[in-house]
Design an enzyme around this catalytic site. Sequence first.
Site, PDB file in Angstrom:
ATOM      1  N   GLU A  11     -11.203  -6.815  -3.595  1.00  0.00           N
ATOM      2  CA  GLU A  11     -10.848  -8.041  -2.830  1.00  0.00           C
ATOM      3  C   GLU A  11     -12.160  -8.340  -2.601  1.00  0.00           C
ATOM      4  O   GLU A  11     -11.835  -7.508  -1.685  1.00  0.00           O
ATOM      5  CB  GLU A  11      -9.564  -7.642  -2.201  1.00  0.00           C
ATOM      6  CG  GLU A  11      -8.842  -8.609  -0.894  1.00  0.00           C
ATOM      7  CD  GLU A  11      -7.631  -8.730  -0.652  1.00  0.00           C
ATOM      8  OE1 GLU A  11      -6.504  -7.754  -1.282  1.00  0.00           O
ATOM      9  OE2 GLU A  11      -7.865  -8.871   0.716  1.00  0.00           O
ATOM     10  N   ASP A  32       2.570   2.230   3.148  1.00  0.00           N
ATOM     11  CA  ASP A  32       2.992   1.286   4.179  1.00  0.00           C
ATOM     12  C   ASP A  32       4.581   1.020   3.152  1.00  0.00           C
ATOM     13  O   ASP A  32       5.888   1.166   4.480  1.00  0.00           O
ATOM     14  CB  ASP A  32       3.126  -0.407   3.643  1.00  0.00           C
ATOM     15  CG  ASP A  32       1.775  -0.862   3.421  1.00  0.00           C
ATOM     16  OD1 ASP A  32       1.260  -0.726   4.122  1.00  0.00           O
ATOM     17  OD2 ASP A  32       1.461  -1.779   2.485  1.00  0.00           O
ATOM     18  N   ASP A  41      -4.726 -13.995  -2.152  1.00  0.00           N
ATOM     19  CA  ASP A  41      -3.714 -12.804  -1.085  1.00  0.00           C
ATOM     20  C   ASP A  41      -4.012 -14.523  -0.296  1.00  0.00           C
ATOM     21  O   ASP A  41      -5.547 -15.064   0.013  1.00  0.00           O
ATOM     22  CB  ASP A  41      -4.462 -12.632  -0.433  1.00  0.00           C
ATOM     23  CG  ASP A  41      -4.585 -11.166  -0.821  1.00  0.00           C
ATOM     24  OD1 ASP A  41      -3.512 -10.643  -2.108  1.00  0.00           O
ATOM     25  OD2 ASP A  41      -4.678  -9.695  -0.078  1.00  0.00           O
ATOM     26  N   GLU A  68      -9.063 -13.540  -0.875  1.00  0.00           N
ATOM     27  CA  GLU A  68      -8.002 -14.303   0.697  1.00  0.00           C
ATOM     28  C   GLU A  68      -9.378 -15.148   0.951  1.00  0.00           C
ATOM     29  O   GLU A  68      -9.966 -15.705   1.302  1.00  0.00           O
ATOM     30  CB  GLU A  68      -8.203 -12.778   1.337  1.00  0.00           C
ATOM     31  CG  GLU A  68      -7.322 -13.087   2.304  1.00  0.00           C
ATOM     32  CD  GLU A  68      -6.109 -11.684   2.718  1.00  0.00           C
ATOM     33  OE1 GLU A  68      -6.278 -10.832   1.877  1.00  0.00           O
ATOM     34  OE2 GLU A  68      -6.736 -11.773   4.295  1.00  0.00           O
ATOM     35  N   HIS A 126     -10.847 -14.037   4.444  1.00  0.00           N
ATOM     36  CA  HIS A 126     -12.131 -13.344   4.024  1.00  0.00           C
ATOM     37  C   HIS A 126     -13.273 -14.435   3.573  1.00  0.00           C
ATOM     38  O   HIS A 126     -14.360 -13.588   3.663  1.00  0.00           O
ATOM     39  CB  HIS A 126     -11.912 -12.342   2.874  1.00  0.00           C
ATOM     40  CG  HIS A 126     -10.668 -11.404   2.581  1.00  0.00           C
ATOM     41  ND1 HIS A 126     -10.148 -10.220   2.171  1.00  0.00           N
ATOM     42  CD2 HIS A 126     -10.211 -11.191   4.342  1.00  0.00           C
ATOM     43  CE1 HIS A 126      -9.088  -9.842   2.481  1.00  0.00           C
ATOM     44  NE2 HIS A 126      -8.949 -10.641   3.810  1.00  0.00           N
ATOM     45  N   ASP A 173     -10.243 -12.224  11.305  1.00  0.00           N
ATOM     46  CA  ASP A 173      -9.501 -11.806  10.195  1.00  0.00           C
ATOM     47  C   ASP A 173      -8.428 -12.500  10.596  1.00  0.00           C
ATOM     48  O   ASP A 173      -6.610 -11.360  11.030  1.00  0.00           O
ATOM     49  CB  ASP A 173      -9.791 -10.808   9.722  1.00  0.00           C
ATOM     50  CG  ASP A 173      -8.782 -11.106   7.879  1.00  0.00           C
ATOM     51  OD1 ASP A 173      -8.293 -11.708   8.148  1.00  0.00           O
ATOM     52  OD2 ASP A 173      -8.330  -9.760   8.108  1.00  0.00           O
ATOM     53  N   HIS A 219       1.328  -0.749  -0.481  1.00  0.00           N
ATOM     54  CA  HIS A 219       0.153   0.343   0.422  1.00  0.00           C
ATOM     55  C   HIS A 219       1.066   1.536  -0.028  1.00  0.00           C
ATOM     56  O   HIS A 219       1.508   0.933   0.620  1.00  0.00           O
ATOM     57  CB  HIS A 219      -1.026  -0.209   1.139  1.00  0.00           C
ATOM     58  CG  HIS A 219      -1.586  -0.865   1.680  1.00  0.00           C
ATOM     59  ND1 HIS A 219      -1.258  -2.194   2.031  1.00  0.00           N
ATOM     60  CD2 HIS A 219      -2.822  -1.568   1.251  1.00  0.00           C
ATOM     61  CE1 HIS A 219      -1.813  -2.651   2.502  1.00  0.00           C
ATOM     62  NE2 HIS A 219      -3.725  -2.427   1.871  1.00  0.00           N
ATOM     63  N   ASP A 264      -5.336 -14.200   9.512  1.00  0.00           N
ATOM     64  CA  ASP A 264      -3.901 -13.333   8.743  1.00  0.00           C
ATOM     65  C   ASP A 264      -2.889 -14.754   8.714  1.00  0.00           C
ATOM     66  O   ASP A 264      -1.682 -14.264   9.038  1.00  0.00           O
ATOM     67  CB  ASP A 264      -3.784 -12.136   8.495  1.00  0.00           C
ATOM     68  CG  ASP A 264      -5.029 -11.482   7.654  1.00  0.00           C
ATOM     69  OD1 ASP A 264      -5.518 -11.670   7.202  1.00  0.00           O
ATOM     70  OD2 ASP A 264      -4.645 -10.403   7.892  1.00  0.00           O
TER      71      ASP A 264
HETATM   72  C1  XUL Z   1      -7.354  -7.062   4.604  1.00  0.00           C
HETATM   73  C2  XUL Z   1      -6.707  -7.272   3.584  1.00  0.00           C
HETATM   74  C3  XUL Z   1      -5.420  -6.161   2.401  1.00  0.00           C
HETATM   75  C4  XUL Z   1      -5.528  -6.054   1.039  1.00  0.00           C
HETATM   76  C5  XUL Z   1      -5.264  -4.871   0.719  1.00  0.00           C
HETATM   77  O1  XUL Z   1      -8.115  -7.712   5.664  1.00  0.00           O
HETATM   78  O2  XUL Z   1      -6.463  -8.368   3.192  1.00  0.00           O
HETATM   79  O3  XUL Z   1      -4.406  -6.061   3.068  1.00  0.00           O
HETATM   80  O4  XUL Z   1      -5.234  -7.221   1.194  1.00  0.00           O
HETATM   81  O5  XUL Z   1      -5.573  -3.536   0.799  1.00  0.00           O
HETATM   82 CO    CO Z   2      -5.650  -8.928   1.034  1.00  0.00          CO
END
Ligand code: XUL
Ligand code: CO
Length: 438
Positions: free
Chosen positions: A233, A105, A297, A269, A272, A308, A102, A310
């Site tokens: 996304e 970032d 993702d 993702e 998600h 979430d 991003h 991750d």
């Molecule tokens: C948030 C997410 C983000 C996107 C990019 O859950 O997945 O990091 O991948 O904005």
């Molecule tokens: Co993502």
Amino acid sequence: MASEAFPKIKKIRYEGPDSKNPLAFRYYDENEIIEGKTMKEHLRFSVVYWHTFRNGLSDPFGLPTAIRPWDDGTDSVKNAQKRAVVAFEFFEKLGAPFYAFHDRDVAPEGASLKQSNKNLDAVVKVLKAEQERTGIKLLWGTACLFAHPRYMHGAATSCNADVFAYAAAQVKKALEVTKELNGEGYVFWGGREGYSTLLNTNLKREIDHLGRFLQLAVDYKKKIGFKGPFYIEPKPKEPTKHQYDSDAAACLNFLREYDLMDHFKLNLETNHATLAGHTMHHELEVAAAAGALGSIDANTGDPMLGWDTDQFPTDVYLTTQCMLSILGNGGIAPGGVNFDAKVRRESFEPIDLFHGHIVGMDAFARGLKAAAAIRADGRLGNFVTERYSSWDEGIGSKIESGKANFKDLEKYILGKSKISKNTSGRQELLEGLINEFI
Ligand code: XUL
Ligand code: CO
């Protein structure tokens, strides 16, 4: 050039399944050919800047724990430039061909948009030089339209038109930077594009604004000649209660409604998908069926937690399903397998960044090998083909080709003494078949 941030770590190499070296690949051999392409070409691994280099590993109850000796903790451009060099040392030692970021970032937000853009340019210079030095490429760029307080009500879907304009200016710059770095694509994740309560929300107006925003982005992409795909996304919630891009099907409907199907694919993702009450396999198949599977993702949630989290994907059943869909789709390029994953708060040492990625890459390599073996074996594919064989001729083929109406179908059925027998779906047998390859 900064001194090495990971001085004890050499380039991670493939050592094969018997290796006990934690800093080696057991399954990911980037040069191994599978279905006519190298693993590197199939998987197109990418490291995310936000979790790997900007996440201090705090949680809603606790302070950051991550030890990152190269980072002085300040918001200076100099620190950001130094961090960029460290990031490339990491990508290089890991052997990841891509990364993603991003805007905020990589470079600090300034006191004005002008200053933020200047900061970004100063870091992009370093990213560009590092890309040229290493051959590592940008999988996709994106803009952070969710962290700053100005986006509290959303970005494109904010009730405040000035915020929409600010977000547009930010995306304009992020697109320019992505083009400058030869990014392969550009992602839109609607972090705050949703609502917390419908009591204060004009849902129709907000969705219309999101459609307008993406149409303007497409116009600008054409204007500057950025050739990569746009990705949307899906995610159903977190941080909002309901996000408009809630799952693959909702995104596809949205894209069709706003005439954006030709310009967008989906970036899916795993965590998600599960937040939306779907499997990743389901989301992949929904996107692929619409010709819109763009990129993934790669991560996973924890079934005991449900938010979430991750986490790095380590479950070979999951990666096998992903790779069955991806191979079935004819590959994922120009997208990739982007690790939108973070090490646990308790895994706070720099070396844990390597462990997380190595294990994730090996899990995907195993998934790729298993999926290719299942396809070569043919029993699963043949079973599905056979299951639908009544559609290949006779009445099935007439229905599919539009040559039968309701009256014809009634006549057909009335003329038959009994309908063809149903056959077993054999779910258990097929689950056993998958197990043979894992
Ligand atoms: C948030 C997410 C983000 C996107 C990019 O859950 O997945 O990091 O991948 O904005
Ligand atoms: Co993502």
